[in-house]
Design an enzyme around this catalytic site. Structure first.
Site, short mmCIF file in Angstrom:
data_model
loop_
_atom_site.label_atom_id
_atom_site.label_comp_id
_atom_site.label_asym_id
_atom_site.label_seq_id
_atom_site.Cartn_x
_atom_site.Cartn_y
_atom_site.Cartn_z
N SER A 197 0.84 -1.20 0.00
CA SER A 197 0.00 0.00 0.00
C SER A 197 0.87 1.25 0.00
O SER A 197 2.05 1.21 0.33
CB SER A 197 -0.91 -0.01 1.22
OG SER A 197 -0.13 -0.13 2.38
N ARG A 198 0.25 2.35 -0.37
CA ARG A 198 0.89 3.65 -0.19
C ARG A 198 0.58 4.13 1.22
O ARG A 198 -0.31 3.59 1.89
CB ARG A 198 0.32 4.64 -1.19
CG ARG A 198 0.68 4.33 -2.63
CD ARG A 198 0.24 5.47 -3.53
NE ARG A 198 0.40 5.09 -4.92
CZ ARG A 198 1.57 5.09 -5.58
NH1 ARG A 198 2.68 5.47 -4.96
NH2 ARG A 198 1.64 4.74 -6.84
N SER A 202 0.85 7.38 7.38
CA SER A 202 2.27 7.29 7.74
C SER A 202 3.12 8.13 6.78
O SER A 202 2.64 8.60 5.76
CB SER A 202 2.71 5.83 7.68
OG SER A 202 2.81 5.41 6.33
N THR A 206 5.22 1.01 1.79
CA THR A 206 6.21 0.26 1.02
C THR A 206 6.14 0.64 -0.46
O THR A 206 7.17 0.76 -1.14
CB THR A 206 6.02 -1.25 1.22
OG1 THR A 206 6.29 -1.55 2.59
CG2 THR A 206 6.96 -2.05 0.35
N ASP A 259 -8.81 1.19 14.79
CA ASP A 259 -8.19 0.07 14.09
C ASP A 259 -8.43 -1.16 14.94
O ASP A 259 -7.52 -1.74 15.52
CB ASP A 259 -6.69 0.34 13.89
CG ASP A 259 -6.12 -0.51 12.77
OD1 ASP A 259 -6.85 -1.37 12.26
OD2 ASP A 259 -4.94 -0.32 12.42
N LYS A 291 1.39 0.01 17.38
CA LYS A 291 -0.06 -0.25 17.35
C LYS A 291 -0.47 -1.16 18.49
O LYS A 291 -1.53 -1.01 19.07
CB LYS A 291 -0.43 -0.94 16.03
CG LYS A 291 -1.19 -0.04 15.11
CD LYS A 291 -1.66 -0.79 13.89
CE LYS A 291 -1.93 0.20 12.78
NZ LYS A 291 -2.18 -0.45 11.51
#
Lengths: 493, 493
Positions: A197-198, A202, A206, A259, A291
Site C-alpha cells: 500500500s501507499r 504514515s 512500502t 483500528d 499499534k
C-alpha cells in the site's frame, strides 16, 4: 434526467445533487429524504442527496460528485431515472450488531455486498465500523467478514502450489523490511508477488519507498510476467480490485483513528487471500508507541490471526517483534530506500537492527518451504544476502518493473539535538512519524527524518539525535516547530 | 481568504470548499486532510473539507455549505484565515467508550460542548451515537449526558414553583393527546407551557397538528404572555435553542433509525429541563409495532427515566399505555385536529380510545398538584372536559396564539377494504404511518389516513377499514400502491 459531473471531491462518499426546484425535490418525500437512486439500464447508483441552488445545475440534470461519477462510469448527459431507493436491508443487521447480537456468515455477506455496491452512506458505514469495533467480534465473525470481503472482489490465481507473502500490521516508521525480504526470498526461488500500500497516515508506505527505485503501478499481466521470471516483485496493491470493501471501510476508520483487531485481521487476510497467497508471515511489532502496546495483546492477536488464516485455507506464521522505536534510520521514501540499498549492498554503514529484522523475517518466510527443515531459513537468508544474490535479485526486479532516476534526499536540513547528555532511552514512533510527515513525506519523496542515534546509544549534551530533511523551506519550518513543541519525542536518561 | 455561500444543502453537515488549485490544498498535508478550520476574530468554524474544480469558486475564496454559512453567521466576502484544525480531543473519549469504558460527567461535558460547537464531523457524531447505543450506557452516564445537554443550551425560567409537562416517547400514529391534555390542565390553572416538535419521520408532529388551528411559531416573550394569561400553550420547540446538542445528535440517529434508550432518555429529559419543567408525565406506549415492544422493556425504561429525572431535579410520573394500534381515527394534521376538536366538543362521534387516553393522561398530570390527593385527577379532568371548560380554554389558547382559517381534509379519497370478514385483530402502526406519509402528510396538511375501524371491531368482507386522503392525485397513487403491496398492514381473524 441527465447526469452531470459535479467536480467536488467528497472523500469516497457518493453525493448526488438535485436542484431544489426540481419536481422530485418538491414531492413530499423529499424534505426528509437523504438518499437517492440513479438508474440506467441495469446500473444503479445510490448516494446521499444534497439539494442545490438553481445556478449549479440545469433543469433536468442530476449532479454526481467526482467519486460518484467515477463509480457510475457513464458519460455526462446519460439519461437516467431517479428513485427513492429502497432502504438498505443489511443496515438492519448492523442494528442487531449494535444490540449485541452475533452475526452469521450470510449476514456478513449481505453487509459486504451492499458496501461494495456503494449502498451505504458514510453514516451507515461508520455505524458498521463502530459496532464491530465495540462488540469485539467473535472469532467466527472475523472469519465470516474476511471471507465475505474476499468474495466481493477479484481473486488472483498464480497456478502455483505455494505463493508466499509477508505483512506487517504497521505503526512503526522506517519498517521497510519488505524490500529486503522480497529479493532474498525470490532469490531462493519462492514466488512472492508482493502487493503493497501507499502511505495512508504514515510518512511512507512500502509502495512509496519502492517507487523511489522503480515503477510500482503494474498491471496484473506485467506482474505475472515479472514473477514468472524473477519470482518476486513489489507492486502497488491499489491498482487491483482486491477486497474492495476494505478500501471503503478504511475510508471511515482512518478519520476515526479506529483500528479494531477484528476488522484489521479481516482486512489484512482478505487482501492476502485475494492476492492468491498460500503462506503468509505476519509481523506484529510491540511497543508503547506501536499499534500493539503489550505482549499480552500481541499473543491474543496472534491466536486470532492463526484461527482466521487457517480457516481461510492459508498457512500463517505470526512473529512478534520489537516495536519500541523506528526500524533502521531513514523515515520517508528516499531515506528508507537508502537504508534498504545499504542493507542489500552489505554496506558497513547499513542500520544493523533493520538488517537483522529483515533476515529474521526472510528466514521465517523461507522456513515455509517444504524442503527447509529445522529452522534453517534464517541462515539461508543470511547466505543469500551476504553473497550479493539478494542485491542482484533486487536489481533485476527494479529493472523489470522499470527503474527510475535517482532521487535526492531533501537538501534543507535541521538537526534535533539532545537537551542533555546520557543514554537514549526512548523514541516516540508517532511523533517521529508526524515530524517526517510535516517535513513533506511522502509527497516530497526526499523529505523525512534521519535517525542518527537509536535507543541504547549514548549521547553528549547538544549532540544531534536526528536530522529533518525537507524539500521546501516552509515544510522544514513546520517539522522544526513540531519538534520544538514536542521535546518528549526523545527521551534521554 | 474570503467566504462565499455555496448553495448546497448538506443535511446539517458543515462542509467547507476550497479550490483544488489553491495553495493550501497543494501543501502536503492536504491530500489526507479531511477537516478545515475557518477563523474570523474569535469565531471559528470547523468542517469537512471538500475540494472543488476551479469553476465553482474564485481564487481566494473558501466556500461554505448552506448550513455552514448559517452557523458561521457572517456575510459573504468576510475575510477569514484558514487552518488545519487541531484534532478534536473529546473524540479520544469516544474511542474509550468504544473500548467499553464508562465515561464520567466531565467527559460528557467535553463531548457535548464539542458537538454543540459543531466540531464533530458526521462520521465522529455517528461513532458517538453508535458507541453509546451499543454499550448500553450506565444510568449515571445517561444522567451526565442529559445534564451536559442542558448546560450547553438555553434554559427557560418561568419563576413558578410548579411547571408541568407531558411527553410521549412516540411511535404510535394519531396520538395527539397533548392537544386535549393541555387545555384540561390549563383550565385547572396549572402552568403547562408545551413545546412540541414537528414530524421528523412521522405523518404529523404535535406542532404540525396544532398549526392547523393556529400559529405555533411563538417567541419566548409571546409564549410567556400566553402562559401568564391562559396557563397553557402549544408552541413549536424548534424556535428555542433548548438542548441544541440533541438536534445535532438526532440528525444521525434518524437516518440510522437508532433510538437507543440512553440517548432517548437524555434527549427527552434535557429538553424538558431546559424548557423549565418541574413535573413531567412520560407516556410509554407498548405494542408489537410501537417503539417499545414488551412490558418488560417498558418497565426497565421507566426505572431509567425515574432515576435520571429525579437526579435532574424533576418529578417524573411514567405511564405505560396501549400502543398496539393508532390512537383515535385521524392520522395526518387536519384529520388529527378533527379528532381533537371532536373530543373537546364532547361530540358523540369522537373516538372513544383517544378521549379515554387523554383523560387518563390529563388526570395524572393534575395529580401532580399538591392540593389533589388520592388520585382524583382523572375525575377532575373528566369534569373539566364534560363541562366544556376544556373547549373554552382551547379556544382561548388558539385565539392567543393566532387562529388560522379552517383547512380541509384532502378531497382525493380511496378506501382500503377488508379482504375477508371477521374481527379486526391487528393494525400495523409503521405501515399505516407510511401510508399517511405517502399520501402527503404532513406537508399536505389535509392528507393522511382515516381509520374507520379499530382493533376488536367486526368487519364484513369488502367493508372499508380506512380511507386514504390526499390533496394530489399522484400522492393518492403512491399511498394506494403501498397499501396494495402491504395487505399485512391490516389483520383480520
Amino acid at each position: 434526467m441527465r447526469i452531470r459531473a459535479v467536480k467536488i471531491h467528497t472523500h469516497r462518499e457518493i453525493i448526488l445533487f438535485l436542484r431544489k426546484d426540481c419536481e422530485f425535490c418538491r414531492a413530499q418525500l423529499a424534505p426528509s429524504m437523504e438518499k437517492l437512486e440513479v438508474v440506467h439500464g441495469d446500473r444503479t447508483l445510490v448516494g446521499t442527496l444534497d439539494t442545490v441552488d438553481t445556478n449549479y445545475l440545469e433543469p433536468g440534470e442530476v449532479g454526481l460528485s467526482e467519486y460518484a461519477f467515477d463509480v457510475f462510469g457513464l458519460p455526462e448527459g446519460t439519461e437516467v431515472q431517479i428513485h427513492h431507493p429502497e432502504p438498505v436491508r443489511s443496515v438492519e443487521l448492523i442494528r442487531k450488531k449494535i444490540q449485541g447480537e452475533v452475526l452469521g456468515e450470510e449476514d456478513y455477506r449481505h453487509i459486504i455486498r451492499d458496501i461494495v455496491q456503494h449502498r451505504y452512506s458514510r453514516v451507515e458505514l461508520t455505524a458498521f465500523v463502530v459496532a464491530c469495533a465495540q462488540a469485539a467480534m467473535e472469532r467466527d465473525e472475523i472469519l465470516f467478514l474476511a471471507r465475505a470481503m474476499v468474495e466481493q472482489g477479484e481473486v488472483i490465481s498464480w497456478g502455483r502450489e505455494m505463493v508466499v507473502d509477508k505483512h506487517c500490521i504497521g505503526g512503526v516508521p522506517g519498517n521497510r523490511t519488505t524490500m529486503v525480504v522480497i529479493p532474498i526470498v525470490a532469490a531462493y526461488g519462492m514466488a512472492i508477488p508482493k502487493t503493497s500500500s501507499r502511505a495512508i497516515t504514515s510518512p511512507s508506505g512500502t509502495a512509496d519507498t519502492m517507487e523511489v527505485l522503480c515503477d510500482v503501478n503494474l498491471s496484473l499481466d506485467r506482474m505475472r510476467a515479472i514473477v514468472e521470471k524473477e519470482s518476486g516483485c513489489v507492486a502497488w496493491g491499489g491498482a487491483f480490485a482486491l477486497s474492495p470493501a476494505d478500501d471503503i471501510i478504511i475510508s471511515v476508520e482512518r478519520p476515526l483513528n479506529i483500528d479494531a483487531s477484528g476488522q484489521m485481521i479481516a482486512s489484512i487476510l482478505s487482501k492476502k487471500k485475494a492476492a492468491g497467497s498460500t503462506h503468509v508471515l505476519v509481523d506484529i511489532p510491540v511497543g508503547p508507541t506501536a499499534k500493539v502496546a503489550t505482549y499480552r495483546q500481541a499473543y491474543q492477536l496472534r491466536k486470532l490471526f492463526e484461527f482466521v488464516g487457517e480457516h481461510m485455507g492459508m498457512t500463517l506464521d505470526v512473529i512478534i517483534t520489537d516495536g519500541t522505536q523506528p526500524v533502521g534510520r531513514g523515515i520517508g521514501p528516499v531515506l528508507e530506500a537508502r537504508d534498504v540499498m545499504q542493507v542489500l549492498r552489505n554496506d558497513p554503514a547499513a542500520p544493523r537492527d533493520f538488517m537483522e529484522k529483515s533476515l529474521d523475517l526472510a528466514g521465517r518466510v523461507i522456513d515455509f518451504h517444504p524442503a527447509v527443515r529445522g529452522g534453517y531459513g534464517r541462515s539461508i537468508a543470511e547466505e543469500i544476502l551476504k553473497s550479493g544474490r539478494a542485491l542482484d535479485k533486487m536489481e533485476r526486479i527494479v529493472e523489470a518493473q522499470g527503474p527510475k532516476p535517482a532521487a535526492a534526499i531533501g537538501a534543507r536540513v535541521l538537526e534535533a539535538k539532545a537537551a542533555k547528555g546520557g543514554r537514549l532511552a526512548f523514541l516516540d514512533n508517532h511523533k517521529i512519524a508526524k515530524c517526517a510527515k510535516l517535513a513533506g513525506a511522502p509527497t516530497d519523496v526526499g523529505a523525512g527524518v534521519d535517525l542518527l542515534k537509536k535507543v541504547g546509544d549514548s549521547l553528549a549534551e547538544g549532540e544531534p539525535v536526528f536530522r529533518i530533511h525537507a524539500e521546501e523551506e516552509a515544510d522544514l519550518g513546520y517539522a522544526w516547530d513540531y519538534w520544538l513543541r514536542h521535546p518528549e519525542t526523545v527521551g534521554v536518561e
